[in-house]
Design an enzyme around this catalytic site. Structure first.
Site, PDB file in Angstrom:
ATOM      1  N   TRP A  56       0.898  -1.155   0.000  1.00 14.38           N
ATOM      2  CA  TRP A  56       0.000   0.000   0.000  1.00 14.38           C
ATOM      3  C   TRP A  56       0.938   1.208   0.000  1.00 14.38           C
ATOM      4  O   TRP A  56       1.683   1.419   0.958  1.00 14.38           O
ATOM      5  CB  TRP A  56      -0.890   0.003   1.234  1.00 14.38           C
ATOM      6  CG  TRP A  56      -1.886   1.128   1.207  1.00 14.38           C
ATOM      7  CD1 TRP A  56      -3.082   1.127   0.573  1.00 14.38           C
ATOM      8  CD2 TRP A  56      -1.753   2.415   1.823  1.00 14.38           C
ATOM      9  NE1 TRP A  56      -3.713   2.341   0.741  1.00 14.38           N
ATOM     10  CE2 TRP A  56      -2.918   3.149   1.508  1.00 14.38           C
ATOM     11  CE3 TRP A  56      -0.781   3.027   2.597  1.00 14.38           C
ATOM     12  CZ2 TRP A  56      -3.134   4.449   1.947  1.00 14.38           C
ATOM     13  CZ3 TRP A  56      -0.983   4.328   3.034  1.00 14.38           C
ATOM     14  CH2 TRP A  56      -2.157   5.012   2.718  1.00 14.38           C
ATOM     15  N   GLU A  67     -16.376   5.266  -0.279  1.00 14.36           N
ATOM     16  CA  GLU A  67     -15.213   4.403  -0.451  1.00 14.36           C
ATOM     17  C   GLU A  67     -15.391   3.354  -1.532  1.00 14.36           C
ATOM     18  O   GLU A  67     -14.412   2.932  -2.130  1.00 14.36           O
ATOM     19  CB  GLU A  67     -14.773   3.764   0.871  1.00 14.36           C
ATOM     20  CG  GLU A  67     -15.738   2.781   1.462  1.00 14.36           C
ATOM     21  CD  GLU A  67     -15.253   2.241   2.807  1.00 14.36           C
ATOM     22  OE1 GLU A  67     -14.056   2.159   3.047  1.00 14.36           O
ATOM     23  OE2 GLU A  67     -16.121   1.875   3.617  1.00 14.36           O
TER      24      GLU A  67
HETATM   25  C1  F6R Z   1     -14.309   1.564   6.217  1.00 14.88           C
HETATM   26  C2  F6R Z   1     -13.298   0.869   6.980  1.00 14.88           C
HETATM   27  C3  F6R Z   1     -12.294   1.677   7.713  1.00 14.88           C
HETATM   28  C4  F6R Z   1     -11.906   0.986   9.030  1.00 14.88           C
HETATM   29  C5  F6R Z   1     -10.759   1.742   9.696  1.00 14.88           C
HETATM   30  C6  F6R Z   1     -10.380   1.139  11.018  1.00 14.88           C
HETATM   31  O1  F6R Z   1     -15.203   0.682   5.617  1.00 14.88           O
HETATM   32  O2  F6R Z   1     -13.241  -0.332   6.979  1.00 14.88           O
HETATM   33  O3  F6R Z   1     -12.739   2.971   7.937  1.00 14.88           O
HETATM   34  O4  F6R Z   1     -13.019   0.934   9.856  1.00 14.88           O
HETATM   35  O5  F6R Z   1      -9.635   1.734   8.850  1.00 14.88           O
HETATM   36  O6  F6R Z   1      -9.948  -0.172  10.884  1.00 14.88           O
HETATM   37  P1  F6R Z   1      -9.914  -1.146  12.113  1.00 14.88           P
HETATM   38  O7  F6R Z   1     -11.321  -1.360  12.536  1.00 14.88           O
HETATM   39  O8  F6R Z   1      -9.277  -2.398  11.606  1.00 14.88           O
HETATM   40  O9  F6R Z   1      -9.112  -0.470  13.175  1.00 14.88           O
END
Ligand code: F6R
Length: 604
Positions: free
Chosen positions: A74, A483
């Site tokens: 990424w 998104e």
């Molecule tokens: C949106 C999405 C992101 C995650 C964010 C946090 O659909 O998936 O906004 O919610 O990057 O990720 P976690 O929950 O893994 O800390």
């Protein structure tokens, strides 16, 4: 972000590295590559784009060896092309890296005469190691010497031509595990990467570095002292999820929600006694404040939870975005409970916030989906959501499970703070228990929502409005749409629109209004009128009672099943997920792996 994997073993590695990369693709898919050492030196294959592109490259120019490292990227520094794809080479050294080397420019300038091939922060690491080797340092010393010069976050895998069975690896700020096999050793960003190879892992701790060879792993701490780290056996749950008959993982995960929310409830609610179980280690009577920290979708679950904890348990809640919280020097009292909410349990900013609160002596909990994650291991209390692997980059089932777990925990907090009558507890527990069935009913709206999405897909922008607990669902609706469909969307508190953004409403602007029938219903409908009278095309998401009370102000109406308003945010979420999903499908975007995103954000 970025995923790394390495194998040093007895048999060929390429196919297994590529399989590991597929398991890590959720960490980024801008480019990928592998490097091996075989009888002819250091060799690599790289490709821009998804792992499929790397497979095509390998089909045309096969590559193999008994030792190799691989990477899915990424992009942070440098555009996502093949040149900037890892592994990066210099001289005898090949490097894969997850993280950001913050002082890379300074380090580049410290190496006069070195020609750099890429725009990345990582390449300098290969140069530094080669430079140290050229100064006569042993490979081990060259690696250690290089680590000492780095500022930033990293997980590395390094191979050196001439050291044909050792992989050098290190972690600081980015996760890394060593996998133990039969006369083979592995390294990987997480247990998922290595699930096909071994279930026996050693998680490196902050600042650790190691040298792995087929029969041995030597681990050192930041000071270079030899250390032993505990072996962990990973049990179950790491099978690669399959799409089955669904067109996308996202749709499958949306449809799994009756089951996944049911699994979350099973852990937190006693359905026979109609009471919420207080998670072990949590005594809400000793806390005077809760701090919920998260990013993105997980953050919105925290914003809903603020309403639950404050209204039900009468305890103050601060909710903050992790990347803001960690640098704000927030005032934190020792009687606070910190809750990190994270699907992956690896999000760099959320993890940093957790560590910050731990350093202040605060009790920390991590509400996570991945129980082998760093947050689950480091928090005082790990709270599972049990949603199962979420593969679609846009979070769906993890969000409803986060909401369900937080609602249940708020109910248990209410009980332990004696802020509840038994009748109220029974009513709320009942509402929670009925949620999986209500979600199932809401999913039946899919064909209607698909049609509404067709119109929405023609728009350039959209608004989502709500009040109370529907505000964070409006934010989440806008995020989902942005998104995966790339349509610009904003979520707003319905009462706030007239303080500026209403200027953007034109004839036909889609406005999705979230208004289940609750104590704020009439106020939300007044706000709906304000935008409708300015030409907005209203898509109203309400429930059966709300539908009867609104007349024909909306162009379209999505009528979700009526519920206790306590759990209404979980039910309206289903509608906004399906709306975003079908809009993206109509537009033909890559729904499961939208552009520029990664599932696990391990850089700040
Ligand atoms: C949106 C999405 C992101 C995650 C964010 C946090 O659909 O998936 O906004 O919610 O990057 O990720 P976690 O929950 O893994 O800390």
């Amino acid at each position: 972000m970025c995923g790394i994997i390495g194998i040093t073993g007895q048999s060929t590695v390429t196919e297994r590295l590529v399989d590991g990369l597929k398991r890590l693709e959720y960490r980024g898919y801008d480019s990928s590559g592998i490097a091996v050492i075989n009888g002819t030196g250091l060799k690599r294959a790289r490709a821009e784009g998804k792992i499929k592109a790397l497979e095509r490259t390998l089909d045309m120019t096969p590559l193999d060896g008994h030792i190799g490292i691989a990477h899915t990227r990424w992009a942070t520094h440098g555009v996502p092309n093949e040149t900037n794809a890892h592994p990066h080479f210099y001289g005898r050294v090949g490097v894969v890296h997850n993280g950001i080397i913050e002082n890379f420019l300074e380090l580049r300038n410290s190496l006069p005469g070195h020609k750099f091939q890429t725009e990345t922060d990582t390449e300098v690491v290969a140069h530094l190691i080669e430079d140290s080797l050229n100064r006569g340092l042993s490979p081990k010393d060259a690696f250690e010497d290089t680590l000492k010069k780095l500022k930033g976050a990293y997980a590395f895998g390094v191979i050196i031509d001439g050291v044909d069975d050792q992989i050098f690896c290190a972690r600081a700020g980015s996760p890394l595990a060593i996998g133990i096999g039969e006369d083979e050793m592995y390294l990987g960003s997480d247990a998922m990467a290595l699930a096909q190879l071994t279930n026996k892992l050693i998680y490196l701790e902050e600042g650790d570095w190691a040298i792995i060879s087929p029969k041995d792993a030597q681990i050192f701490d930041r000071e270079g002292a030899s250390v032993t780290r505990e072996e962990t056996i990973i049990t179950g749950g790491l099978a690669m999820a399959e799409k089955g008959n669904y067109r996308h993982f996202m749709l499958k995960e949306i449809y799994e929600q009756p089951e996944t929310v049911g699994r979350t409830l099973a852990n937190y609610v006693d359905e026979f006694n109609l009471t919420a179980n207080l998670p072990e280690g949590l005594d809400f009577s000793k806390f005077d404040r809760i701090i919920i920290i998260a990013c993105g979708t997980a953050y919105y679950s925290g914003v809903v939870a603020k309403y639950w904890f404050e209204q039900l348990a009468n305890i103050a809640v601060d909710v903050d975005i992790a990347s803001e919280f960690r640098y704000r020097e927030p005032v934190i009292s020792e009687n606070s409970l910190f809750i990190a909410v994270s699907q992956s349990g690896e999000t760099a900013d959320t993890l940093a916030a957790l560590r910050y609160c731990q350093s202040k002596g605060v009790t920390t909990a991590a509400l996570v989906n991945v129980m082998t994650s760093t947050m689950a291991r480091e928090a005082d209390i790990a709270l599972p959501i049990n949603a199962g692997p979420e593969i679609g980059v846009a979070s769906t089932k993890a969000f409803t499970s986060q909401l369900t777990a937080l609602a249940s925990i708020a109910l248990s907090a209410m009980k332990s703070r004696k802020n509840i009558s038994r009748d109220a507890e029974i009513r709320l527990a009942n509402a929670l228990i009925k949620t999986p069935r209500k979600i199932k009913e809401a999913l039946e709206l899919d064909p209607q929502i698909e049609q509404i999405a067709f119109e929405l897909s023609k728009s350039r922008s959209a608004f989502y409005l709500g009040r109370g607990m529907q505000v964070p669902i409006a934010y989440e609706g806008a995020l989902k749409l942005k998104e995966i469909s790339y349509i610009h969307a904003e979520g707003y508190a319905a009462g706030e629109l007239k303080h500026g953004p209403i200027a953007l409403i034109e004839d036909g602007t889609p406005v999705i209004v979230l208004a289940p029938y609750d104590n704020l219903f009439e106020k939300t409908i007044s706000n709906l009128q304000e935008v409708a009278s300015r030409g907005a095309r209203i898509i109203l998401i309400t429930d059966e009672i709300g539908a009867k009370s609104t007349g024909s102000m909306a162009s379209e109406m999505i009528v979700v099943p009526s519920t206790d308003s306590f759990v209404a945010p979980i039910i309206t979420t289903i509608a906004i997920q399906l709306l975003a999903y079908h809009t993206a499908v109509h537009l033909g975007t890559d729904v499961d792996q939208p552009r520029n995103l990664a599932k696990s954000v391990t850089v700040e």
